[in-house]
Design an enzyme around this catalytic site. Structure first.
Site, PDB file in Angstrom:
ATOM      1  N   THR A 161       0.877  -1.170   0.000  1.00 15.60           N
ATOM      2  CA  THR A 161       0.000   0.000   0.000  1.00 15.60           C
ATOM      3  C   THR A 161       0.911   1.216   0.000  1.00 15.60           C
ATOM      4  OG1 THR A 161      -1.809  -1.107   1.152  1.00 15.60           O
ATOM      5  CG2 THR A 161      -1.746   1.295   1.274  1.00 15.60           C
ATOM      6  N   LYS A 200      -0.286   5.535   8.401  1.00 16.40           N
ATOM      7  CA  LYS A 200       0.488   5.682   7.161  1.00 16.40           C
ATOM      8  C   LYS A 200      -0.454   5.758   5.967  1.00 16.40           C
ATOM      9  CE  LYS A 200       1.532   2.560   4.439  1.00 16.40           C
ATOM     10  NZ  LYS A 200       1.899   1.338   3.699  1.00 16.40           N
ATOM     11  N   LYS A 225      -7.311   1.594  -3.283  1.00 17.92           N
ATOM     12  CA  LYS A 225      -7.003   1.214  -1.895  1.00 17.92           C
ATOM     13  C   LYS A 225      -7.223   2.398  -0.961  1.00 17.92           C
ATOM     14  CE  LYS A 225      -5.584  -1.171   1.643  1.00 17.92           C
ATOM     15  NZ  LYS A 225      -4.301  -1.873   1.756  1.00 17.92           N
TER      16      LYS A 225
END
Length: 290
Positions: free
Chosen positions: A98, A241, A173
């Site tokens: 990711t 994050k 995502k």
């Protein structure tokens, strides 16, 4: 059977590489910064471990990566010992990290210049999804490369979609994480409210989960949340994050994410409580704090 490399054997990558070997029947070489983990994987699955990403990627048809962030990804791809130094023409690099859409586009451009393909393919489903081989994979890249890669990716996935050109998988995502952030906060507030109101949380969830309020998070996390247990999946540090990536992208494209920004700060509060490695359902711990 294809010749495959897998770079990054964390809680996600380790079982994903295992599924490529056992379920997919592919010839798999692995690389991990901690050599001991790579050796353990090779012993467990009967594969091979390499000393550098470049060594792992040499002569492979498909090279997978699942590392921590943009910088880690650049290191294992374009670094001096990175996979891009040895990948053969016509091969495909599949990135399950990711990361940002920016780095995906950057690496896709470099790959094209070198004569191989790049697909950004972040996953959703958490550690359990990786271990059970039922991840959702969101891909960005060219249709022809996706069509070649999909039969290999399916080894660890139950849903695989091509979302558009390079970077589209990462953008999708981001949508996934935006939706989860607000949902988990709502669930945390609901459980907190039920407790304060003197209701039986289990009975409440049993009823409302069958209606419009139902969700995967509710079904799979309400019990552990109510028990104050937060050791069941994706860590707060990693969620922050990811939300940081979402908020940066929103600054670039003009999207308004007020709830996401707020929940990101709530996760910061959880970190300050010592919950860096708690799972994302620990938003409840912030509300329950006395």
């Amino acid at each position: 059977m294809a010749k495959v490399a897998f770079i990054g054997l964390g809680v996600m990558g380790y079982p994903m590489a295992g599924h490529l070997k056992e379920r997919g029947g592919h010839e798999v070489t692995v690389y991990n910064r901690t050599t001991e983990k790579a050796k353990n994987w090779a012993d467990q699955y009967g594969g091979v471990h390499a000393s550098t990403p470049a060594e792992a990627a040499k002569d492979k048809d498909f090279v997978f990566a699942c590392v921590g962030n943009d910088d880690d990804l650049r290191e294992v791809t374009t670094g001096s010992d990175g996979a891009f130094q040895s990948m053969k023409p016509g091969s495909i690099f599949i990135d399950n990290t990711t990361a940002s859409a920016e780095v995906a586009r950057e690496l896709a451009g470099i790959a094209e210049e070198k004569g191989f393909a790049f697909i950004d393919a972040p996953v959703s489903g958490g550690q359990a999804g990786a271990e059970n081989g039922v991840l959702t994979v969101m891909c960005g890249g060219a249709q022809e490369h996706f069509d070649k890669a999909k039969p290999v990716i399916v080894s660890y996935a139950r849903m695989i979609g091509l979302m558009g050109p390079a970077g589209s998988g990462q953008l999708t995502k981001m949508v996934n994480q935006i939706c989860i952030a607000g949902l988990v906060q709502g669930l945390a507030e609901g459980i907190h409210f039920a407790g304060k109101a003197g209701l039986d949380v289990e009975k409440v969830v049993d009823v409302i989960s069958k209606g419009a309020a139902g969700s995967w998070q509710m079904e799979n996390r309400h019990k552990t949340m109510a028990e104050g247990k937060y050791d069941f999946g994706f860590a707060v540090d990693w969620m922050r994050k990811d939300l940081g990536i979402c908020l940066t992208e929103a600054d670039n494209n003009g999207a308004k994410l007020p709830v996401t920004a707020l929940v990101d700060q709530f996760y910061k509060d959880v970190q300050q409580m010592g919950g860096n490695r708690w799972d994302t359902s620990s938003l409840l711990a912030r509300l329950e704090k006395k």
